[in-house]
Each structure stands twice: as structure tokens, then as C-alpha cells.
Design an enzyme around this catalytic site. Structure first.
Site, PDB file in Angstrom:
ATOM      1  N   TYR A  31      33.212  42.405  39.898  1.00 47.12           N
ATOM      2  CA  TYR A  31      34.284  43.126  39.770  1.00 47.12           C
ATOM      3  C   TYR A  31      35.087  42.777  38.474  1.00 47.12           C
ATOM      4  O   TYR A  31      35.449  43.904  37.678  1.00 47.12           O
ATOM      5  CB  TYR A  31      36.595  41.864  40.610  1.00 47.12           C
ATOM      6  CG  TYR A  31      36.853  42.971  40.474  1.00 47.12           C
ATOM      7  CD1 TYR A  31      37.417  43.897  40.999  1.00 47.12           C
ATOM      8  CD2 TYR A  31      37.748  42.157  39.809  1.00 47.12           C
ATOM      9  CE1 TYR A  31      38.480  44.905  40.978  1.00 47.12           C
ATOM     10  CE2 TYR A  31      39.055  42.698  39.739  1.00 47.12           C
ATOM     11  CZ  TYR A  31      39.533  44.195  39.642  1.00 47.12           C
ATOM     12  OH  TYR A  31      40.735  44.779  40.075  1.00 47.12           O
ATOM     13  N   SER A  63      41.695  46.840  34.691  1.00 47.92           N
ATOM     14  CA  SER A  63      42.268  45.448  35.371  1.00 47.92           C
ATOM     15  C   SER A  63      42.230  44.187  33.958  1.00 47.92           C
ATOM     16  O   SER A  63      41.508  43.824  33.130  1.00 47.92           O
ATOM     17  CB  SER A  63      41.788  44.727  36.229  1.00 47.92           C
ATOM     18  OG  SER A  63      41.976  42.861  36.789  1.00 47.92           O
TER      19      SER A  63
END
Length: 248
Positions: free
Chosen positions: A151, A138
Site C-alpha cells: 500500500y 496518501s
């Protein structure tokens, strides 16, 4: 000859969209995920359109079960050309505000689960001297975003692991791809107030599938504007980043 692909985290979001996209391209598709009803629903949809499809209920946090899942799907599909380590979860939490169990779950899924998937795929592809491993990281891994510490850390760790895996597997003729999506419209980020440059999950899957078929080594999804934005984020001086994050 028909190619085969196995996707973890295929019950929703990017994983589900990738399963549909590769099916439309004529691939045999193996679907892994924790939720059996959703797996069966997607498999029925793909089969109704003529796709050869196999499913396996899998929680990648149970690392010792990943190899057996890949073996079962490979046997049913008759091959394993590509494995996508896509399974992942998110969750917002400011550091030091309690509920560390959520951070633990994110690391166990996004890092340990992804590593278990990549390692099991690599073992089998190394023996066959054939295959392509794809990790879904990501752009959140480029810097530490307030409220998304675990995250961001999980995706940065995955990118680093993929880079090392690529070097380890080069002599075995196994390709390794790192795809870093920006904001794709999925339940994973639906809770966020701001999603700059967001695109539909269908468009994101189409772009990612193109990159996988072309053998891309590493890229953001989409490339524009996230490639230059990502480069800028990585190289912003600490004081500038600190100033920006105060406004987040």
C-alpha cells in the site's frame, strides 16, 4: 454554468463522500465503481436532491475500459471538468509471509488502475485544452510502514506519477492535483489498531473538495497536522525510522 466531476471508486469511503459533497455544491456528478447496487443507491440519493448524476460500472484494473467509461459519463453529463482517480484498496501483510496475490491486487488497482484513469482523462483533456485531474494518494506513501509495504509503495508511486503528469500537461492547460489523506474514517483503514489524528469521512471530503475547487497543486488532507508530520517523516534519518518501526 454547472461544472461536472467524475469520481472512480465512488461506492464507498472517500469517493462516495466526495460525490455527496460535490453534489451539495451544485456540481453534476459521474460515479464509477465495481459494485452496481451501491452506485445506483448513491445516484438515487443524489438525484432525489436535484443533482444531475450519471453512473458507470468500472473496474479500473481493466485499463482498456477506462477511456470508454469516461466518454460515456462525459456524454451523459455534458462535460468533464474534473476527474478524480480515487479507486483504491488496502490490506495488511508482512513481506515474505505468503499471499502475494493481495499485493498484486493492490498494485493493479492503486497504481495501474490510477494511471489508466489519469492517462485516459489526460488524453481527453489535452485535446480539449481544459480540465483538472486529481489523484488520491496518501500520507502512507511518505515512508514504508511495517505490514503495509504494498500500500505504501502504491501511494508513493502514484504521487511520483502525478508529479510527472503535471509537468507533461502544463502546456495543455490541464491542472493536476495530488491529495494525500491522513487517517480518514473509512473501511479502508478500519482494520488498523492505531489511526492517529483520524477525522470523519465527511470532514475529509469537505476539505478535499475545498482544495480541488481552489486548484491546490499538492496537499495533505487535513493540512494540519499532516503537513508538518509528513515533512518530518520524509526527512527522518534511516536509523531513527528503523528504531520507530521496531515498535510498530
Amino acid at each position: 454554468m454547472e461544472k461536472s466531476i467524475i469520481i472512480t471508486g465512488a461506492t464507498s469511503g472517500i469517493g462516495r463522500a466526495l460525490g455527496i459533497e460535490f453534489a451539495t455544491r451544485g456540481w453534476a456528478v459521474g460515479l464509477c465503481g465495481r459494485r452496481e447496487p451501491e452506485l445506483n443507491e448513491l445516484a438515487a440519493q443524489l438525484r432525489s436532491n436535484g443533482t444531475r448524476c450519471a453512473t458507470h460500472v468500472l473496474d479500473v484494473r481493466e485499463a482498456d475500459t477506462v477511456g470508454a467509461a469516461l466518454d460515456a459519463l462525459r456524454s451523459e453529463l455534458g462535460g468533464m471538468d474534473v476527474v478524480i482517480a480515487n479507486a483504491g484498496i488496502a490490506g495488511s501483510r508482512r513481506v515474505g509471509t505468503g499471499n502475494f496475490s493481495r499485493d498484486r491486487a493492490i498494485i493493479e488497482t492503486n497504481v495501474i488502475g490510477a494511471m489508466a484513469t489519469i492517462d485516459a482523462a489526460a488524453e481527453r483533456m489535452r485535446a480539449a485544452r481544459h480540465g483538472h485531474i486529481v489523484g488520491i494518494s496518501s500520507v502512507a506513501g511518505f515512508r514504508g510502514i511495517p505490514g503495509e509495504a504494498s500500500y505504501c509503495a502504491s501511494k508513493a508511486a502514484l504521487s511520483t506519477y502525478l508529479e510527472a503528469a503535471r509537468a507533461d500537461l502544463r502546456s495543455a492547460s490541464v491542472r493536476v492535483t495530488d491529495l494525500a489523506p491522513g487517517y480518514i474514517d473509512t473501511p479502508l483503514n478500519a482494520h488498523m489498531k492505531s489511526r492517529p489524528f483520524v477525522i470523519s469521512v465527511e470532514r475529509g471530503a469537505q476539505m478535499a473538495a475545498d482544495m480541488i475547487e481552489h486548484g491546490t497543486i499538492a496537499a495533505t488532507v487535513p493540512r494540519w497536522p499532516w503537513t508538518p508530520v509528513g515533512a518530518l517523516l520524509k526527512h527522518l534519518p534511516g536509523p531513527v525510522w528503523n528504531l520507530l518501526t521496531r515498535r510498530m
